[in-house]
Write an enzyme that holds these catalytic residues in place. Structure first.
Site, PDB file in Angstrom:
ATOM      1  N   ASP A   1       7.131  -0.289   1.053  1.00 21.78           N
ATOM      2  CA  ASP A   1       8.251  -0.571   1.949  1.00 21.78           C
ATOM      3  C   ASP A   1       9.445   0.282   1.532  1.00 21.78           C
ATOM      4  O   ASP A   1       9.397   1.006   0.518  1.00 21.78           O
ATOM      5  CB  ASP A   1       8.597  -2.063   1.980  1.00 21.78           C
ATOM      6  CG  ASP A   1       9.193  -2.573   0.673  1.00 21.78           C
ATOM      7  OD1 ASP A   1       9.402  -1.752  -0.252  1.00 21.78           O
ATOM      8  OD2 ASP A   1       9.462  -3.775   0.569  1.00 21.78           O
TER       9      ASP A   1
ATOM     10  N   ASP B   1       9.949  -2.795   7.642  1.00 22.53           N
ATOM     11  CA  ASP B   1       9.948  -1.528   6.908  1.00 22.53           C
ATOM     12  C   ASP B   1       8.712  -1.393   6.033  1.00 22.53           C
ATOM     13  O   ASP B   1       8.702  -0.611   5.076  1.00 22.53           O
ATOM     14  CB  ASP B   1      11.206  -1.438   6.038  1.00 22.53           C
ATOM     15  CG  ASP B   1      11.261  -2.544   4.982  1.00 22.53           C
ATOM     16  OD1 ASP B   1      10.807  -3.666   5.286  1.00 22.53           O
ATOM     17  OD2 ASP B   1      11.748  -2.273   3.870  1.00 22.53           O
TER      18      ASP B   1
END
Length: 368
Positions: A242, A285
């Site tokens: 991420d 993300d």
């Protein structure tokens, strides 16, 4: 095949030969004597042909449906000329392939004009009525009339069968053409549906922002690749990462900047992965990359290094926390467990990075 039969191909399409013509005549008992009876009346018809044609069309044009089909004076004139030739042929004594072809052509013209079977039969009956009146009034010998009319009945029946076969053949061709068009349309529609379905599946499989695969198909694709790796005895690696402090990027610079970062990460993954690799944006993300036939050492020393290099070049202010897990041949591991291990490794990396940052930011105690 053309939708409408042409005059040149009528005999071929109808499969009519000299033998067939003879057989048809035998079937309705049209004999040499009938030919003689008709030819014997030919002088009367020759002399009264215009009278017959005019009387015939006076009657026909009184019928609204027929008058509508005939239309203008030029068409009526052409029809009268064609009818004149037809009547003369009836008493010519020659009923060969050329005669048959002319009858088929007449049927073709009637079909094109929209003259239906009922209308044609009514017209044939009217023609026979007009011929009967003329023959009865002008025959040199009244004894010739009845045999001549009986022969005419047979010949008209012969013609009617040809005309109707032309109608039927034309309809069959039109039906066949319509069927082919329907099949073509169905195939086209099926192709369109398949294409639309493929597009919808592609849309459902793809994250619209990054163009990577969506989370929805991660388990399915990873399961497939795990089974393939097991069969081949290969190591499969999974990357889970991420973007560090992504919420801070959105809060500080706005969601447009956040979306731009996500797009660039997606572009980097597309640029550095192989054709057999699978890249996913699995939410927010977070990203996953399936790397078939790729040992974990190679992932760490090559892929992850390349990923960081590309990231520094495109977005030096953006950092990633990357976790890696591998499915080893012979070891039991399903898709969810492998994802969980990669996720756990990513969390460990993130914690170490956070701890390192905190340590670096801590004030240094003064020397005593």
């Amino acid at each position: 095949m053309n939708q409408i039969l042409t005059q040149q191909t009528l005999l071929e399409q109808m499969h009519i030969t000299e033998f067939d013509v003879t057989h048809r005549k035998e079937f309705i008992a049209f004999s040499v004597d009938d030919v003689t009876d008709l030819v014997r009346l030919k002088p009367v018809i020759d002399a009264q042909i215009d009278t017959v044609v005019e009387a015939f069309y006076r009657h026909q044009t009184k019928i609204p449906e027929v008058a509508m089909l005939i239309g203008d004076a030029d068409t009526l004139r052409r029809l009268k000329s064609a009818q004149r030739r037809y009547i003369l042929d009836l008493f010519s004594g020659v009923y060969d392939l050329e005669y048959v072809n002319n009858r088929l052509r007449v049927g073709l013209v009637h079909k094109r004009l929209g003259v239906g079977p009922m209308m044609y039969l009514a017209a044939t009956h009217e023609l026979k009525t007009q011929l009967k009146h003329v023959l009865q009034a002008h025959a040199a010998d009244p004894a010739w009339v009845e045999p001549g009319l009986q022969a005419l009945d047979k010949l008209l029946l012969f013609d009617i069968t040809l005309i109707f076969e032309t109608y039927i053949r034309s309809l069959v061709i039109e039906i066949e053409s319509a069927r082919k068009k329907s099949e073509q349309y169905a195939q086209s529609l099926e192709h369109l549906v398949l294409e639309r379905t493929r597009q919808l599946e592609e849309i459902s499989r793809t994250d619209p922002l990054t163009g990577l695969f969506s989370r929805r198909y991660l388990i399915e694709d990873l399961t497939t690749e795990l089974r393939r790796a097991l069969r081949r005895g290969e190591t499969l690696s999974l990357i889970y990462f991420d973007i560090d402090d992504f919420k801070l990027i959105n809060d500080r610079f706005g969601h447009a900047r956040g979306d731009e970062v996500l797009k660039k990460v997606g572009a980097i993954l597309k640029r550095i992965t192989r054709a057999e690799d699978h890249c996913f944006r699995i939410g927010g993300d977070e990203f996953c990359v399936i790397l078939p036939a790729c040992p974990i050492e190679e992932v760490q020393t090559r892929f992850c290094v390349r990923l960081q290099e590309e990231l520094v070049r495109d977005m030096p202010d953006v950092k990633l926390s990357v976790g890696v897990a591998a499915a080893i041949p012979g070891e039991s591991d399903d898709a969810e467990k492998l994802i969980a291990r990669a996720d756990a490794h990513m969390y460990q990396v993130k914690q170490r990075t956070k701890a390192a940052r905190q340590e670096a930011a801590a004030p240094v105690a003064p020397l005593p």
